[in-house]
Write an enzyme that holds these catalytic residues in place. Structure first.
Site, short mmCIF file in Angstrom:
data_model
loop_
_atom_site.label_atom_id
_atom_site.label_comp_id
_atom_site.label_asym_id
_atom_site.label_seq_id
_atom_site.Cartn_x
_atom_site.Cartn_y
_atom_site.Cartn_z
N GLU A 245 0.67 -1.30 0.07
CA GLU A 245 -0.03 0.04 0.02
C GLU A 245 1.02 1.30 0.02
OE1 GLU A 245 -3.13 -0.18 -0.29
OE2 GLU A 245 -3.82 -1.93 0.39
N CYS A 279 -2.48 9.37 2.36
CA CYS A 279 -2.08 8.71 1.13
C CYS A 279 -3.21 8.95 0.04
CB CYS A 279 -1.75 7.32 1.40
SG CYS A 279 -3.33 6.40 2.41
P1 NDP Z 1 8.28 5.05 4.54
O1 NDP Z 1 8.08 4.46 3.20
O2 NDP Z 1 9.16 6.04 4.79
O3 NDP Z 1 8.02 4.28 5.79
C1 NDP Z 1 7.01 3.22 6.03
C2 NDP Z 1 7.44 2.26 6.99
O4 NDP Z 1 8.57 1.43 6.38
C3 NDP Z 1 8.03 2.64 8.14
O5 NDP Z 1 7.85 1.82 9.40
C4 NDP Z 1 9.54 2.74 7.67
O6 NDP Z 1 10.45 2.57 9.14
C5 NDP Z 1 9.77 1.32 7.24
N1 NDP Z 1 10.79 1.19 6.26
C6 NDP Z 1 11.91 2.23 6.17
N2 NDP Z 1 12.82 1.67 5.16
C7 NDP Z 1 12.44 0.44 5.25
C8 NDP Z 1 13.06 -0.59 4.40
N3 NDP Z 1 14.32 -0.56 3.80
N4 NDP Z 1 12.56 -1.88 4.53
C9 NDP Z 1 11.67 -2.02 5.35
N5 NDP Z 1 10.89 -1.09 6.03
C10 NDP Z 1 11.48 0.13 5.86
O7 NDP Z 1 6.73 5.82 4.60
P2 NDP Z 1 6.13 7.03 5.66
O8 NDP Z 1 6.34 6.37 6.97
O9 NDP Z 1 6.89 8.26 5.54
O10 NDP Z 1 4.46 6.93 5.35
C11 NDP Z 1 4.21 7.96 4.28
C12 NDP Z 1 4.14 7.40 2.99
O11 NDP Z 1 2.94 6.26 3.28
C13 NDP Z 1 3.29 8.17 1.93
O12 NDP Z 1 3.81 8.01 0.81
C14 NDP Z 1 1.81 7.70 1.94
O13 NDP Z 1 1.18 7.86 0.71
C15 NDP Z 1 1.96 6.30 2.22
N6 NDP Z 1 0.77 5.60 2.66
C16 NDP Z 1 0.01 4.73 1.99
C17 NDP Z 1 -1.01 4.35 2.26
C18 NDP Z 1 -1.91 3.22 1.51
O14 NDP Z 1 -2.82 2.86 2.01
N7 NDP Z 1 -1.71 3.11 0.15
C19 NDP Z 1 -1.70 4.73 3.57
C20 NDP Z 1 -0.80 5.79 4.38
C21 NDP Z 1 0.23 6.15 4.00
P3 NDP Z 1 10.72 3.95 9.65
O15 NDP Z 1 9.72 4.91 9.65
O16 NDP Z 1 11.32 3.43 10.80
O17 NDP Z 1 11.84 4.45 8.59
#
Ligand code: NDP
Length: 497
Positions: A245, A279
């Site tokens: 997602e 999102c």
């Molecule tokens: P990120 O992609 O930065 O992070 C998402 C999660 O992935 C966090 O828990 C993060 O940890 C973790 N993460 C980071 N690097 C890695 C890796 N290499 N491998 C595995 N996991 C990793 O997104 P955001 O938290 O900034 O969220 C915002 C984004 O989410 C926006 O683009 C938004 O559109 C999207 N979103 C999509 C939704 C949907 O349903 N389609 C709903 C809500 C948001 P950490 O934070 O510790 O870096």
């Protein structure tokens, strides 16, 4: 504690992750950081717990999930205060988010058996001597990786459905909202104390990466498109299936027969709730020429009334680095000839971004093409609905969308290249637990919520059972040339005409 980095930036101190308020920089809590070895141990423990959980059957899980739902509903205010403190989201928005999550827990718990339980399916004439049985069995352990912007709604959209399907879950909350994530896990442990069916692992992105490689049976990721690609690459190493997602750049289309007051009201909500960090937030609007000016006036009037501050309509931007993105998008739009009819170049005043409405922004501007994730909106004029659809569908993202109008609105919504759309409202599909949620293209694939969301966390198990002698034996070395000739004749009669 005063943060040395911008307010809201999480920090690792020793073996703890310190979470801070984006509004004040005050510490909101701390959680232990999980080492890669401990991530693997958590998955191992979850595997044993998952076997116990699966063994409870649909009835046992439903009863426990409904207890969790009850507890979430009873403690809504406490959880909302925590979301507000840790992520900066207005308390009212946090409450609405929790309501939606509670609804999903309820629906998943009540519907898992109907959707996933064992059932007979029809046999066909070929192989009529066999009965066919289908059921959906849990994968085992699901790794759920969640974002910070909806720290309850987004992970629960995976967790509730995965648990209802009979899986254990290891959850990696965002480093920006680990305390809310831990709260969810602790509250579940209160109603299911026997085994660690839902556990959390904490840390920065490397902990999420470790989870992908820790032997989970599926990863449900919600976050940015860039990270989604990394997650998929990590999971490819072990052919671990993924549900992604990812980001969006959702558009609203306003037709000539739209109720403009309702459209403007929904547009401002869709674009600016949670300070635009949604999102499925509306980031672009395409409005047909005859109603363009009136629509813009109404949006500006409404968005201009929004208050900004720690306890206002628009809270702080949760992730400090996002302020630079918002500023860059606004400046780029203005440099390319767009006009700010509200807010503009001085809209970003850390830790806040003030409502900004940009009109006539060229379609190649970052504000139109990239996810802004701030309380900003572009509104562009189109001559026809076809032009609106062409522009709305021009991006690689395709998450949700909205259409305002009457006669043609549903037909337009169906032509949006997106996984979801709402007609004469915005974002409402997210709270409809009976409907699947997910995107196309760079917005990801797979579905949470609804029947598809339950099936996403289970694998189909097909069983055939002989119920009589074969009249046309074919799958045996005992078959005769005559049997094969009769089979061919029968199939030609059935399908060859
Ligand atoms: P990120 O992609 O930065 O992070 C998402 C999660 O992935 C966090 O828990 C993060 O940890 C973790 N993460 C980071 N690097 C890695 C890796 N290499 N491998 C595995 N996991 C990793 O997104 P955001 O938290 O900034 O969220 C915002 C984004 O989410 C926006 O683009 C938004 O559109 C999207 N979103 C999509 C939704 C949907 O349903 N389609 C709903 C809500 C948001 P950490 O934070 O510790 O870096």
């Amino acid at each position: 504690m005063t943060a040395v980095r911008p307010p809201g930036t999480p920090a690792i101190q020793g073996d703890h992750l310190i979470s801070t308020s984006p509004a004040s920089g005050d510490e909101t809590g701390r959680v232990p950081v999980t080492t890669p070895v401990d991530v693997e141990r958590a998955v191992e423990r979850a595997r044993t717990a998952g076997q116990w959980w699966a063994g409870l059957g649909f009835t046992g899980r439903r009863e426990r999930l409904l207890r969790w739902r009850r507890l979430l509903a009873q403690r809504m205010e406490q959880l909302a205060d925590l979301i507000h403190a840790e992520g900066g989201k207005p308390v009212a928005d946090a409450l609405v988010e929790i309501v939606t999550a509670v609804e999903h827990v309820d629906w998943a718990a009540r519907n898992a058996r109907r959707v996933l339980g064992p059932r007979r399916v029809r046999s066909r004439l070929v192989l009529a001597e066999f009965s066919a049985h289908l059921e959906y069995q849990p994968h085992g352990v699901i790794g759920v990786i969640g974002p910070w912007n909806y720290p309850v709604f987004t992970p629960v959209g995976s967790i509730a459905y995965a648990l209802a399907a009979g899986n254990a879950v290891v959850f990696k909350p965002s480093e920006y909202t680990p305390v809310v994530g831990q709260w969810l896990v602790d509250s579940f442990a209160e109603v299911v104390p026997e085994h660690p069916v839902l556990t959390a692992v904490h840390g920065l992105g490397d902990v999420g990466a470790a989870l992908c490689r820790a032997g989970v049976d599926k990863v449900a990721f919600t976050g940015s498109t860039a990270t989604a690609k990394k997650v998929m690459a990590a999971c490819a190493e072990s052919l671990t299936p993924v549900l992604l997602e990812a980001g969006g750049k959702d558009a609203m289309i306003v037709d000539v027969d739209a109720d403009l007051d309702a459209a403007a009201e929904a547009c401002v909500w869709g674009a600016m709730t949670n300070a635009g960090q949604t999102c499925i937030g509306i980031e672009r609007a395409y409005v047909v020429e005859p109603v363009f000016d009136a629509f813009v006036d109404k949006v500006v009037e409404r968005a201009g009334r929004l208050t900004v501050g720690p306890d206002a309509d628009i809270g702080p931007i949760t992730m400090p680095s996002q302020l630079d993105v918002i500023r860059r998008h606004i400046e780029d739009a203005l440099a390319r000839g767009g006009r700010a009819v509200l807010g503009g170049s001085d809209a970003v005043r850390p830790p806040y971004a003030h409502p900004t409405v940009l009109v006539e922004v060229p379609e190649d501007a970052a504000a139109v093409r990239e996810e802004t994730f701030g309380p900003t909106l572009t509104i562009n004029r189109v001559r026809t609905i076809d032009e609106a659809l062409t522009r709305a569908n021009a991006l690689s993202y395709g998450l949700g969308g909205s259409v305002f109008g009457h006669q043609r609105a549903v037909a337009i919504a169906r032509r949006l290249r997106s996984g979801m759309a709402s007609v004469n409202s915005t974002l409402t599909f997210a709270g409809m637990s009976t409907l699947p949620f997910g995107g196309v293209g760079e917005s990801g694939f797979g579905r949470i919520h609804g029947e598809d969301g339950l099936r996403e966390f289970a694998r189909a198990k097909s069983v055939t059972r002989r119920r009589g002698r074969s009249l046309l034996p074919s799958t045996t070395f005992d078959r005769t040339p005559n049997d094969v000739a009769r089979l061919v004749k029968a199939v030609k009669l059935l399908y060859g005409r």
